[in-house]
Motif scaffolding. Structure first.
Motif, PDB file in Angstrom:
ATOM      1  N   UNK A 252      -4.590  -0.733   9.488  1.00 26.71           N
ATOM      2  CA  UNK A 252      -3.767   0.378   9.002  1.00 26.71           C
ATOM      3  C   UNK A 252      -4.551   1.674   9.147  1.00 26.71           C
ATOM      4  N   UNK A 253      -3.824   2.774   9.204  1.00 31.49           N
ATOM      5  CA  UNK A 253      -4.452   4.097   9.159  1.00 31.49           C
ATOM      6  C   UNK A 253      -4.087   4.698   7.810  1.00 31.49           C
ATOM      7  N   UNK A 254      -5.106   4.956   7.010  1.00 33.32           N
ATOM      8  CA  UNK A 254      -4.876   5.479   5.667  1.00 33.32           C
ATOM      9  C   UNK A 254      -5.560   6.831   5.497  1.00 33.32           C
ATOM     10  N   UNK A 255      -5.150   7.522   4.484  1.00 36.03           N
ATOM     11  CA  UNK A 255      -5.715   8.822   4.131  1.00 36.03           C
ATOM     12  C   UNK A 255      -7.227   8.706   3.885  1.00 36.03           C
ATOM     13  N   UNK A 256      -7.957   9.681   4.398  1.00 36.03           N
ATOM     14  CA  UNK A 256      -9.388   9.744   4.099  1.00 36.03           C
ATOM     15  C   UNK A 256      -9.570  10.527   2.804  1.00 36.03           C
ATOM     16  N   UNK A 257     -10.243   9.927   1.868  1.00 31.46           N
ATOM     17  CA  UNK A 257     -10.501  10.580   0.581  1.00 31.46           C
ATOM     18  C   UNK A 257     -12.012  10.717   0.415  1.00 31.46           C
TER      19      UNK A 257
ATOM     20  N   UNK B  94      -0.549   6.123   3.262  1.00 28.38           N
ATOM     21  CA  UNK B  94      -0.495   5.277   4.453  1.00 28.38           C
ATOM     22  C   UNK B  94       0.126   6.078   5.589  1.00 28.38           C
ATOM     23  N   UNK B  95      -0.623   6.221   6.692  1.00 23.01           N
ATOM     24  CA  UNK B  95      -0.138   7.014   7.830  1.00 23.01           C
ATOM     25  C   UNK B  95       0.389   6.164   8.978  1.00 23.01           C
ATOM     26  N   UNK B  96      -0.066   4.932   9.057  1.00 26.43           N
ATOM     27  CA  UNK B  96       0.408   4.099  10.159  1.00 26.43           C
ATOM     28  C   UNK B  96      -0.114   2.680  10.049  1.00 26.43           C
ATOM     29  N   UNK B  97       0.578   1.789  10.744  1.00 25.49           N
ATOM     30  CA  UNK B  97       0.208   0.372  10.758  1.00 25.49           C
ATOM     31  C   UNK B  97       0.160  -0.094  12.201  1.00 25.49           C
ATOM     32  N   UNK B  98      -0.832  -0.871  12.534  1.00 24.82           N
ATOM     33  CA  UNK B  98      -0.914  -1.446  13.870  1.00 24.82           C
ATOM     34  C   UNK B  98      -1.412  -2.875  13.747  1.00 24.82           C
ATOM     35  N   UNK B  99      -1.297  -3.626  14.816  1.00 23.29           N
ATOM     36  CA  UNK B  99      -1.706  -5.023  14.809  1.00 23.29           C
ATOM     37  C   UNK B  99      -3.198  -5.119  14.488  1.00 23.29           C
TER      38      UNK B  99
ATOM     39  N   UNK C 270       0.843  -1.206   0.000  1.00 21.49           N
ATOM     40  CA  UNK C 270       0.000   0.000   0.000  1.00 21.49           C
ATOM     41  C   UNK C 270       0.873   1.250   0.000  1.00 21.49           C
ATOM     42  N   UNK C 271       1.962   1.228   0.767  1.00 24.45           N
ATOM     43  CA  UNK C 271       2.872   2.376   0.814  1.00 24.45           C
ATOM     44  C   UNK C 271       3.478   2.636  -0.563  1.00 24.45           C
ATOM     45  N   UNK C 272       3.913   1.579  -1.221  1.00 23.98           N
ATOM     46  CA  UNK C 272       4.509   1.738  -2.558  1.00 23.98           C
ATOM     47  C   UNK C 272       3.471   2.271  -3.545  1.00 23.98           C
ATOM     48  N   UNK C 273       2.256   1.757  -3.464  1.00 22.33           N
ATOM     49  CA  UNK C 273       1.198   2.207  -4.370  1.00 22.33           C
ATOM     50  C   UNK C 273       0.804   3.657  -4.094  1.00 22.33           C
ATOM     51  N   UNK C 274       0.814   4.042  -2.823  1.00 15.77           N
ATOM     52  CA  UNK C 274       0.449   5.424  -2.486  1.00 15.77           C
ATOM     53  C   UNK C 274       1.489   6.406  -3.027  1.00 15.77           C
ATOM     54  N   UNK C 275       2.736   5.968  -3.090  1.00 17.37           N
ATOM     55  CA  UNK C 275       3.806   6.836  -3.602  1.00 17.37           C
ATOM     56  C   UNK C 275       3.619   7.172  -5.080  1.00 17.37           C
ATOM     57  N   UNK C 276       2.947   6.278  -5.802  1.00 19.16           N
ATOM     58  CA  UNK C 276       2.720   6.530  -7.235  1.00 19.16           C
ATOM     59  C   UNK C 276       1.257   6.905  -7.511  1.00 19.16           C
ATOM     60  N   UNK C 277       0.536   7.240  -6.448  1.00 22.37           N
ATOM     61  CA  UNK C 277      -0.836   7.723  -6.609  1.00 22.37           C
ATOM     62  C   UNK C 277      -1.867   6.661  -6.916  1.00 22.37           C
TER      63      UNK C 277
END
Length: 199
Positions: A44-49, A36-41, A24-31
């Protein structure tokens, strides 16, 4: 389940979640995915769109479906940190390991009915078959691309704020992704854009 087995399950789960987060981080870098803001057990915390899921009616618009295909083409062109083995063929690896590791002592752990089934399976030349299949896979693996694996309307966001038709489309939920054939995603999308039931 003993403590070691419980740890193994949790470890494998965390590994899987970590791999998904990296993708997800790699995909977010290319739009191609929300930031991706954070990961927990367990998540994940992702951008709200501000957006809504596409509907079958939305995807009847040819321009919108073409935009989805262009996003998919970009995704297919990426080099992702995943094993380049057809994801639907994972059972081959499991079967190979199973056939190598199984012995008489382990057979006793299965019910008599299961033992009978296992013995029937191993009457075939499994190792020979698996070797042949793996040889074929190694020859066709060069045609594999990153596959979304679950491209139905609920996994296609339509942004409320966008600059172009392509910018409006955001693919999400890459949990099923792995290397597979380009045609799988295309065929799956074309089928789901007509038959998906969102109720």
């Amino acid at each position: 389940m003993n403590a070691i087995e419980a740890f193994k399950v949790q470890y494998e789960k965390l590994n899987c979640e970590s791999a998904q987060a990296i993708i997800v981080e790699k995909l977010s870098q290319v739009g191609l995915a929300p930031k991706l803001y954070g990961v927990f057990n367990g998540g994940r915390i992702e951008e709200y769109i501000p957006s809504e899921c596409a509907t079958v009616d939305d995807l009847e618009q040819i321009e919108l479906s073409l935009a989805v295909m262009r996003k998919l083409a970009r995704f297919h062109s990426l080099d992702l940190p995943l094993e380049k083995l057809p994801k639907q063929m994972d059972f081959i690896v499991s079967m190979e390991q199973f056939s190598q590791e199984l012995d008489e002592r382990e057979m006793e752990e299965y019910s008599l009915e299961d033992q009978k089934c296992i013995k029937e399976i191993f009457k075939f030349e499994n190792q020979k078959e698996l070797t042949w299949v793996n040889k074929i896979i190694s020859r066709i693996s060069k045609f594999l691309v990153p596959s979304h694996g679950d491209l139905h309307p609920n996994n296609i966001l339509l942004k409320h704020n966008y600059e172009s038709i392509d910018d409006r489309v955001m693919l999400i939920d890459y949990d099923m992704c792995g290397y597979f054939y380009r045609g799988y995603d295309i065929a799956y999308f074309l089928r789901m854009r007509r038959t998906w039931n969102q109720n």
